[in-house]
Design an enzyme around this catalytic site. Structure first.
Site, short mmCIF file in Angstrom:
data_model
loop_
_atom_site.label_atom_id
_atom_site.label_comp_id
_atom_site.label_asym_id
_atom_site.label_seq_id
_atom_site.Cartn_x
_atom_site.Cartn_y
_atom_site.Cartn_z
N CYS A 143 -11.09 -5.48 -5.01
CA CYS A 143 -11.79 -6.40 -4.11
C CYS A 143 -13.25 -6.02 -3.94
O CYS A 143 -13.60 -4.84 -3.88
CB CYS A 143 -11.13 -6.40 -2.73
SG CYS A 143 -9.59 -7.33 -2.65
N VAL A 149 -15.57 0.87 8.25
CA VAL A 149 -14.95 1.45 7.06
C VAL A 149 -15.65 0.99 5.78
O VAL A 149 -16.00 1.80 4.93
CB VAL A 149 -13.45 1.09 7.02
CG1 VAL A 149 -12.79 1.69 5.77
CG2 VAL A 149 -12.75 1.59 8.29
N ARG A 185 -16.39 2.07 -2.79
CA ARG A 185 -15.25 2.94 -2.51
C ARG A 185 -15.26 4.03 -3.57
O ARG A 185 -14.51 3.98 -4.54
CB ARG A 185 -13.95 2.13 -2.50
CG ARG A 185 -13.94 1.10 -1.39
CD ARG A 185 -12.59 0.49 -1.17
NE ARG A 185 -12.31 -0.58 -2.11
CZ ARG A 185 -11.22 -1.34 -2.06
NH1 ARG A 185 -10.32 -1.14 -1.13
NH2 ARG A 185 -11.03 -2.29 -2.94
N ASN A 230 0.81 -1.22 0.00
CA ASN A 230 0.00 0.00 0.00
C ASN A 230 0.84 1.27 0.00
O ASN A 230 0.31 2.35 -0.23
CB ASN A 230 -0.96 0.00 1.19
CG ASN A 230 -2.08 -1.00 1.03
OD1 ASN A 230 -2.37 -1.45 -0.07
ND2 ASN A 230 -2.71 -1.38 2.14
N ARG A 257 -7.99 -1.55 -7.91
CA ARG A 257 -8.54 -0.23 -7.69
C ARG A 257 -7.45 0.85 -7.62
O ARG A 257 -7.68 1.99 -8.01
CB ARG A 257 -9.36 -0.22 -6.40
CG ARG A 257 -10.03 1.11 -6.11
CD ARG A 257 -10.82 1.07 -4.83
NE ARG A 257 -11.56 2.31 -4.67
CZ ARG A 257 -11.05 3.41 -4.14
NH1 ARG A 257 -9.81 3.42 -3.72
NH2 ARG A 257 -11.78 4.51 -4.03
#
Length: 430
Positions: free
Chosen positions: A117, A336, A122, A23, A93
């Site tokens: 995913c 989240v 999102r 990430n 993404r």
């Protein structure tokens, strides 16, 4: 498709090293688009499917990529094709991270709306609205984001809610914008700090990363850099859980201990021992060698996922497995993403007593897990099923492990090195 087979019941021991952070690596590799002359070198890059995807994407745009082991050289001076196609973006993404750099350097971009995913919505509207405030003209049609800008300019932008990729996209865009950009209610994740550190090495002027307010003063150009990616805190925490579910005792090397307060705090509260034993310095990154001990009995407790510095949503599934083995009732609340409990049904197949109520999962333990065929639904769910297999009696077969390969480098080999009875079976070509 490949499968991973686990025979549970072995206590893990030995030592294992944490890989570079996916990430952090993804936005840092995307940032190479901001450099118009010369070649940048990035080290400690994990060899993952997502890394291969973004390198392929940069290559299709005209960047020259030279990848060897955990080092990737990128020369983006020849980039001329300013489009990120659906065929690539649908698989990851994070491909949207090229939007900000392309608009900043070239004043033009066409980026497919992202996939990745299946863990819930999102939206990218925060990316788009921020770039529009910086002077970009953006339209969304036929599944693509089309953007144009003569030159981006500074703006005072407040996010409706903290967004990691939105913060990263706008930070990169602002480095070459005219004037000063202020991002308020920005995400605070350490990976954003790693991106900011890399950009500063390139010549960017950035302050406040790690806080909710980031200030970027635009510059005329950025220069090539050599930069080492930070260690992966999610991989480190996943391996810590592996010690917990197996009553293991091992050394975790190159651990980003200082960025893992929420995870380590909860693991210790559950009864695990996690103690630094040695400090290392790696290209400016503080890293520790940490002794991890999974003691029994474990104690059940409650967890709520939150943006950093709270407990990470990316550790929710793995921690749930640990709570299946703990005494009492535990409650895990996911704040989240709204669709991140798909692993629950697979854990139930292995004997877990879990009930989902809205955004909370109630886990009653301790449960004796038993091996079963299970199927991964997303990246972190796949890791949780492998962890469950380590703790289960008998054989667990995890399918759709391509999800696992998106975020964990040779995960089964690292567990093998610690003594786990685990292997991969490669699908036969038809």
């Amino acid at each position: 498709m490949d499968t991973i087979i686990v025979r549970g019941g072995r206590q893990l021991s030995g030592e294992v090293e944490v890989s570079g952070a996916k990430n952090a690596a993804l936005p840092i590799l995307a940032s190479s688009l901001l450099v118009s002359r010369g070649c940048s070198r990035f080290t400690n890059v994990p060899r993952l499917r997502d890394i291969s995807t973004i390198c392929t994407l940069l290559s299709t745009m005209g960047a020259r990529i030279d990848a060897h082991e955990e080092t990737i050289d990128i020369d983006a001076s020849g980039v001329s094709f300013l489009e990120a196609s659906y065929d690539l973006v649908k698989t990851m993404r994070a491909s949207i991270l090229v939007l900000g750099p392309l608009l900043a350097r070239f004043g033009e971009a066409a980026v497919s709306l992202p996939g990745g995913c299946a863990i819930g919505a999102r939206p990218v509207n925060l990316h788009i609205s921020g770039l529009e405030m910086m002077g970009a003209s953006i339209k969304v049609e036929h599944g693509y984001i089309y953007g144009r800008a003569r030159r981006l300019h500074g703006a005072d932008i407040t996010f409706d809610l903290p967004t990691v990729t939105g913060t990263e996209n706008l930070v990169m865009a602002a480095t070459l914008a005219q004037g000063t950009t202020i991002l308020r209610n920005a995400a605070r994740e350490p990976e954003i700090g790693d991106l900011a550190s890399c950009l500063r090495r390139m010549g960017a002027r950035i302050e406040g990363d790690g806080t909710a307010t980031i200030t970027i003063e635009g510059v005329e150009e950025l220069h090539p850099v050599e930069y080492e990616i930070m260690p992966d805190r999610i991989e480190a925490a996943t391996l810590m859980v592996a010690a917990g579910v197996t009553s293991g005792d091992f050394l975790l090397k190159n651990c980003p201990f200082g960025n893992m307060g929420a995870e380590i705090g909860k693991l210790q509260e559950a009864g695990m021992i996690i103690n630094p034993v040695d400090k290392r310095e790696k290209s400016g990154h503080d890293a520790l060698d940490v002794r991890v001990v999974g003691q029994r009995p474990l104690a059940g407790l409650d967890v709520k996922t939150m943006p950093y510095p709270g407990f990470p949503t990316d550790m929710q599934a793995q921690f749930m497995v640990l709570m299946c083995l703990a005494r009492g009732t535990s409650v895990i609340t996911e704040t989240v993403f709204e669709n991140r409990f798909m692993h629950v049904f697979e854990l139930q197949r292995m004997g877990a007593d879990i009930e989902v109520e809205g955004r909370s999962a109630i886990i009653k333990g301790p449960q004796k897990l038993s091996g079963a065929p299970v199927m991964a639904s997303d990246l972190r769910a796949s890791a949780s099923l492998v962890l469950a297999g380590l703790a289960a009696e008998g054989e667990t077969i995890v399918s759709r492990v391509y999800h696992l390969d998106r975020g964990y480098f040779q995960f089964e080999k690292k567990l093998q090195a610690l003594g786990a009875d685990i292997w991969r079976e490669t699908a036969k070509a038809v």
